[in-house]
Design an enzyme around this catalytic site. Structure first.
Site, PDB file in Angstrom:
ATOM      1  N   SER A   1       0.839  -1.197   0.000  1.00 14.90           N
ATOM      2  CA  SER A   1       0.000   0.000   0.000  1.00 14.90           C
ATOM      3  C   SER A   1       0.872   1.244   0.000  1.00 14.90           C
ATOM      4  CB  SER A   1      -0.870   0.005   1.261  1.00 14.90           C
ATOM      5  OG  SER A   1      -1.536   1.243   1.415  1.00 14.90           O
TER       6      SER A   1
ATOM      7  N   TYR B   1      -1.848  -0.888  10.250  1.00 14.76           N
ATOM      8  CA  TYR B   1      -1.879  -1.055   8.796  1.00 14.76           C
ATOM      9  C   TYR B   1      -0.592  -0.530   8.160  1.00 14.76           C
ATOM     10  CZ  TYR B   1      -3.695  -1.026   4.023  1.00 14.76           C
ATOM     11  OH  TYR B   1      -3.877  -1.267   2.692  1.00 14.76           O
TER      12      TYR B   1
ATOM     13  N   LYS C   1       2.299  -2.981   6.392  1.00 17.48           N
ATOM     14  CA  LYS C   1       2.587  -2.808   4.962  1.00 17.48           C
ATOM     15  C   LYS C   1       4.052  -2.446   4.759  1.00 17.48           C
ATOM     16  CE  LYS C   1      -1.418  -3.852   3.233  1.00 17.48           C
ATOM     17  NZ  LYS C   1      -1.612  -5.006   2.359  1.00 17.48           N
TER      18      LYS C   1
END
Length: 130
Positions: free
Chosen positions: A22, A35, A39
């Site tokens: 991402s 998150y 990532k």
């Protein structure tokens, strides 16, 4: 991806692995600590795998999209008030479509990227340059 890599080595298969990361691996996003950090870890895992698997003729890269307009993406990002802050930072002025990500993955899996390994391909409409 490590399981796939082990199977590829055991079978003597050359090729490519593409992990889906991402843009959040490169830019901190409020309320996204887990998150963003996972990532980022996936990006580094891919680099290490590229180094370790290169001698087996296996390339490893990541794609790093912005918000993607999947069904869930449309539900979560269709409200102009919610999406404005993110959208205003994307020079191309739009979120990614599924095909934008798929086509980038297909490129990285193809022989057209035969000398690309350990890289992260940003699919972010310029978000990270803004």
């Amino acid at each position: 991806s490590q399981i796939v890599a082990r199977q590829m080595i055991a079978l003597g298969v050359q090729g490519a692995i593409v992990n889906v990361s991402s843009q959040a691996s490169k830019r901190a996003l409020r309320d996204h600590a887990v998150y963003c950090s996972t990532k980022s870890a996936l990006d580094m895992l891919s680099k290490v795998m590229a180094m370790e698997l290169g001698p087996h003729k296996i390339r490893v890269n990541t794609v790093n999209p912005t918000v993607v307009m999947t069904d869930m993406g449309r539900i979560n990002w269709s409200d102009p008030q919610k999406s404005a802050a993110m959208m205003n930072r994307i020079p191309l002025g739009k979120f990614a479509e599924v095909d934008d990500v798929v086509n980038s993955i297909l490129f990285l899996l193809s022989d057209k990227s035969a000398m690309t390994t350990g890289s992260s391909l940003m699919i972010d409409g310029g978000f990270l340059v803004s």
